[in-house]
Write an enzyme that holds these catalytic residues in place. Structure first.
Site, mmCIF file in Angstrom:
data_model
loop_
_atom_site.group_PDB
_atom_site.id
_atom_site.type_symbol
_atom_site.label_atom_id
_atom_site.label_comp_id
_atom_site.label_asym_id
_atom_site.label_seq_id
_atom_site.Cartn_x
_atom_site.Cartn_y
_atom_site.Cartn_z
ATOM 1 N N LYS A 9 -21.042 14.469 -14.507
ATOM 2 C CA LYS A 9 -20.100 14.153 -15.599
ATOM 3 C C LYS A 9 -19.542 15.429 -16.234
ATOM 4 O O LYS A 9 -18.344 15.567 -16.421
ATOM 5 C CB LYS A 9 -20.794 13.337 -16.711
ATOM 6 N N ARG A 84 -23.791 6.129 -24.800
ATOM 7 C CA ARG A 84 -24.924 6.008 -23.891
ATOM 8 C C ARG A 84 -25.731 4.748 -24.163
ATOM 9 O O ARG A 84 -26.727 4.511 -23.478
ATOM 10 C CB ARG A 84 -25.848 7.211 -24.099
ATOM 11 N N ARG A 123 -30.000 22.504 -11.096
ATOM 12 C CA ARG A 123 -29.028 22.843 -12.134
ATOM 13 C C ARG A 123 -29.503 24.063 -12.919
ATOM 14 O O ARG A 123 -30.670 24.176 -13.271
ATOM 15 C CB ARG A 123 -28.840 21.650 -13.095
ATOM 16 N N ARG A 156 -32.892 24.034 -17.756
ATOM 17 C CA ARG A 156 -33.071 23.412 -19.077
ATOM 18 C C ARG A 156 -34.454 22.785 -19.194
ATOM 19 O O ARG A 156 -34.954 22.223 -18.219
ATOM 20 C CB ARG A 156 -32.015 22.315 -19.261
ATOM 21 N N ARG A 167 -35.784 10.437 -18.022
ATOM 22 C CA ARG A 167 -34.369 10.292 -18.366
ATOM 23 C C ARG A 167 -33.689 9.274 -17.466
ATOM 24 O O ARG A 167 -32.797 8.552 -17.908
ATOM 25 C CB ARG A 167 -33.664 11.654 -18.276
#
Ligand code: ADP
Ligand code: ADP
Ligand code: ZN
Length: 210
Positions: A9, A84, A123, A156, A167
């Protein structure tokens, strides 16, 4: 932009913001900026984010509505990571109605869970400007250094494997119902998020128009 954590996204939203010259509004980025600056909101949000949980709606909705009301959003904007939850979507619709506007499209970037763990594990995020990279699919010019601002790239905290699983569960429980919500509203468009970034981008531009 709708989609699982790590679906791409943010990657797409940033490119779209440049192409259409409209703001990219990422609630995740807003929360991270607040954490970095040590604000009250940042402290509250961090406790949820570190556990892979959503920040409560009452800390999230007003923030977005205030942002959309700003002058630079008058020609449009890209929401990334908001809404969300169904209550967030309802709050957004209600606020837009008062402003006399509405959402044009909900772009669902579709990526199966199997691919997500790999995406998130690879990531890397810039501590300075928040730019994102991937150790295989989108590498910086110099390892662990941001192309844009020269600061350090990190994994992260909430991209650690245990938190990613959490998540994903939260995504399926609380966010996936929005696909139906926007389908019913007639604005849902789904793109295959497993192909190359440039191809995902082309598919979205085809929907939004040149
Ligand atoms: P990703 O890019 O992996 O989808 P984000 O940067 O969008 O992650 O969000 C990181 C975290 O910030 C989320 O796991 C959640 O804790 C919090 N967050 C972001 N947007 C929202 C939102 N709209 N509602 C509640 N929590 C949010
Ligand atoms: P989200 O905002 O949905 O959480 P990101 O845009 O941060 O997702 O992308 C998650 C990770 O996957 C990043 O490391 C990014 O570089 C990488 N990525 C994004 N799109 C693709 C793609 N189409 N193919 C491969 N990797 C991608
Ligand atoms: Zn940077």
């Amino acid at each position: 932009m709708l989609g699982a954590p790590g679906a791409g996204k943010g990657t797409q939203a940033k490119m779209l913001a440049v192409k259409y010259s409209i703001p990219h509004i990422s609630t995740g980025d807003i929360f991270r900026a607040n954490i970095k600056n040590g604000t009250e909101l940042g402290k509250k949000a961090k406790a949820f984010m570190d556990q892979g949980l959503l920040v409560p709606d009452e800390l999230t909705c007003d923030l977005v509505v205030d942002r959309i009301a700003q002058e630079d959003c008058k020609n449009g904007y890209i929401l990334d990571g908001f809404p969300r939850t169904i209550p967030q979507a309802e709050a957004l619709d209600a606020a837009l109605k008062i402003m006399g506007t509405a959402i044009d499209y909900a772009i669902n970037v579709d990526v199966p869970d199997e691919n997500i763990v790999n995406r998130m594990g690879g990531r890397r995020a810039c501590v300075g400007c928040g730019a994102t990279y991937h150790i295989v699919y989108n590498t910086p010019k110099t390892a662990d250094i941001c192309d844009a601002c020269g600061e350090k790239l990190i994994l992260r905290d909430d991209d650690q494997p245990e938190t990613v699983q959490k998540r994903l569960t939260v995504y399926h429980d609380q966010t996936q119902p929005l696909i139906d919500y926007y389908e019913k509203a007639g604005v849902l468009r789904t793109v295959d998020g497993t192909v190359d970034m440039e191809d995902v981008f082309a598919a979205i531009v085809k929907i939004l128009g040149e």
